[in-house]
Design an enzyme around this catalytic site. Structure first.
Site, PDB file in Angstrom:
ATOM      1  CB  CYS A 199       0.183  -3.938   4.972  1.00 47.02           C
ATOM      2  SG  CYS A 199      -1.890  -4.721   3.580  1.00 47.02           S
TER       3      CYS A 199
ATOM      4  CE  LYS B 258       0.794   3.605   0.101  1.00 46.20           C
ATOM      5  NZ  LYS B 258      -0.614   2.797   0.726  1.00 46.20           N
TER       6      LYS B 258
ATOM      7  CG  HIS C 135       3.184  -1.724   4.042  1.00 42.63           C
ATOM      8  ND1 HIS C 135       2.845  -3.155   3.457  1.00 42.63           N
ATOM      9  CD2 HIS C 135       1.928  -1.562   4.740  1.00 42.63           C
ATOM     10  CE1 HIS C 135       1.441  -2.848   2.775  1.00 42.63           C
ATOM     11  NE2 HIS C 135       0.947  -2.119   2.859  1.00 42.63           N
TER      12      HIS C 135
ATOM     13  CD  GLN D 173       0.991   5.770   4.233  1.00 40.04           C
ATOM     14  OE1 GLN D 173       0.223   6.535   4.351  1.00 40.04           O
ATOM     15  NE2 GLN D 173       0.194   4.390   3.824  1.00 40.04           N
TER      16      GLN D 173
ATOM     17  CG  ASP E 128       7.569   2.392   3.192  1.00 36.56           C
ATOM     18  OD1 ASP E 128       8.099   3.218   2.232  1.00 36.56           O
ATOM     19  OD2 ASP E 128       7.539   0.993   3.086  1.00 36.56           O
TER      20      ASP E 128
HETATM   21  N1  PLP Z   1       4.962   0.936   3.111  1.00 32.90           N
HETATM   22  C1  PLP Z   1       4.123   1.643   3.412  1.00 32.90           C
HETATM   23  C2  PLP Z   1       4.112   2.328   4.707  1.00 32.90           C
HETATM   24  C3  PLP Z   1       2.698   1.954   3.047  1.00 32.90           C
HETATM   25  O1  PLP Z   1       1.344   2.131   3.516  1.00 32.90           O
HETATM   26  C4  PLP Z   1       2.514   1.239   1.602  1.00 32.90           C
HETATM   27  C5  PLP Z   1       1.075   0.569   1.537  1.00 32.90           C
HETATM   28  O2  PLP Z   1      -0.163   1.540   2.274  1.00 32.90           O
HETATM   29  C6  PLP Z   1       3.709   0.020   1.170  1.00 32.90           C
HETATM   30  C7  PLP Z   1       4.781   0.266   1.504  1.00 32.90           C
HETATM   31  C8  PLP Z   1       3.048  -0.253  -0.386  1.00 32.90           C
HETATM   32  O3  PLP Z   1       2.530   0.409  -1.103  1.00 32.90           O
HETATM   33  P1  PLP Z   1       2.225   0.233  -2.757  1.00 32.90           P
HETATM   34  O4  PLP Z   1       1.204  -1.103  -2.514  1.00 32.90           O
HETATM   35  O5  PLP Z   1       2.347   1.320  -3.045  1.00 32.90           O
HETATM   36  O6  PLP Z   1       3.749  -1.303  -3.514  1.00 32.90           O
END
Ligand code: PLP
Length: 405
Positions: free
Chosen positions: A363, A225, A122, A202, A199
């Site tokens: 993203c 999430k 992401h 997900q 991270d």
């Molecule tokens: N990392 C992953 C794998 C994500 O799916 C997302 C959001 O879709 C993020 C980071 C960013 O999360 P946030 O917008 O809640 O900071």
């Protein structure tokens, strides 16, 4: 017992209509819906416990602080951190990664050092590292993925050298649903003394995560999430690393004492929580975690796997549907293209049928570059979705095709 009817009743929004149709919410990778217990807890907090935390001696502040710190303990137990002080509340995953990139990077990254991220990350697990590399004249390299959307492990090994200081990868790719073998990635990185940030945005909501067993150095995720409020997230870091890292932001709450001559910083975790924290969000996260713990993550995983397998098979029956991301191990995320219909057009028509999916690059533009495409349609499932909803999605896709031919 996993009672889907009861579970759906726990989420009030699922019974609403959109354009007169039953809402079918298949955009759970973007954000999840909230169970009544979380909504009620927020309401109870504002009705009965609201006061700033860690500040006053009065009853309400004490109660609010207790709720905030109790939530920290719930999260510590949920991901099996060793200490509560290893749990830092942030605004979300993005904020947590920026915290590490800034603070750890400031102290430990030097000119010529290498940071590795997967090609499937992401943007929030790419850009903060890119910014760090620009500041420090370090080098950001990407670990390639194969055409199934899996991290190419051989290429990863080739990239590992003593120069690599940080490896940052997702537990699960948000655009493709690939479950990365983070255990192996962490083990290998540690052989080269690199630190690893996982991270978990997900992953944490889908299967049991044990940060001590994984032996990751940092683990981050977002509350919204995992069925809690937006604007709250978590950074887990190993105590000895967090201890060595300078504060990310200065302000109230993160200090022991302040004078114009010298400021002494607070101990962990407050050193990284400058200003009034999102204590409402933290409490909502604690409540959401209690809710899914009571359903049991193993039950959730079993149900979600069945749902994902059903979706993968059922979508195969839709003509001209091409899946993007066909990893051997996936969560309930299906990314696909529908002939040459623009994902945005498909998404608009599905929306009119009450079906919420995500369209675009999610993203994760480097993933789209890898596959040479502009974007995908993404359906992502949570444990409150049903096979009937997947059937409706397939019917909806047929409708989209009819309209375009
Ligand atoms: N990392 C992953 C794998 C994500 O799916 C997302 C959001 O879709 C993020 C980071 C960013 O999360 P946030 O917008 O809640 O900071």
């Amino acid at each position: 017992m996993f009672d889907i009817k009861k579970i759906r009743d726990d989420f009030p929004i699922l019974s609403r209509k959109v354009y007169g149709k039953n809402l079918i919410y298949l955009d759970n990778a973007a954000t999840t819906q909230k169970p009544l217990c979380v909504i009620e807890k927020i309401s109870e907090m504002y009705s009965s416990f609201n006061a700033n935390v860690h500040r006053a001696v009065h009853f309400l502040s004490d109660a609010s602080t207790n709720e905030y710190e109790a939530a920290r303990t719930v999260i510590k137990n949920f991901i099996n951190a060793e200490k509560s002080s290893e749990i830092i509340f942030t605004k979300g995953t993005t904020d947590a990664i920026n915290l590490v990139a800034f603070s750890y990077g400031e102290r430990f990254i030097e000119k010529g050092d290498v940071i590795l991220v997967a090609e499937s990350e992401h943007h929030s697990n790419i850009v903060p590292w890119q910014m760090l590399c620009q500041r420090k004249h370090a080098i950001l390299k990407s670990i390639p993925i194969n055409d199934k959307g899996e991290i190419d492990f051989d290429k990863y090994i080739e990239l590992l050298t003593e120069k690599v200081k940080i490896v940052a990868v997702a537990q699960v790719s948000n655009s493709l649903g690939t479950i990365n073998d983070i255990r192996k990635i962490i083990e290998k990185a540690h052989e080269f003394n690199a630190k690893v940030l996982i991270d978990g945005a997900q992953g944490v909501q889908h299967f049991k995560t044990d940060v001590q067993e994984l032996n990751c150095d940092f683990y981050v995720f977002s509350g919204h999430k995992i069925y809690a409020e937006t604007g709250i997230g978590v950074l887990y870091g190993k105590h000895e690393l967090l201890e060595q890292m300078p504060p990310y932001q200065g302000g109230g709450d993160m200090i022991k004492s302040v004078s114009f001559a010298k400021t002494e910083y607070a101990d962990l975790p407050l050193k990284f929580e400058a200003g009034t924290p999102n204590y409402m969000g933290a409490v909502s996260l604690g409540e959401a975690i209690k809710y899914i713990t009571q359903i049991d993550l193993e039950n959730i995983q079993t149900y979600e796997t069945e749902l994902a397998n059903y979706a993968e098979e059922k979508l195969e029956t839709v003509e001209n549907l091409k899946k993007i991301g066909t990893a051997a191990k996936k969560t309930g995320v299906v990314s696909f293209q529908l002939g040459n219909i623009h994902p945005y057009d498909a998404g608009m028509i599905l929306d009119k049928l009450g079906i919420a999916v995500r369209t675009g690059t999610h993203c994760a533009e480097p993933v789209m570059h890898h596959f040479g495409i502009l974007g995908t349609i993404r359906a992502s499932f949570a444990f409150y979705n049903t096979k009937e909803e997947i059937d409706e999605l397939c019917l909806g896709l047929l409708r989209v095709q009819k309209m375009f031919h």
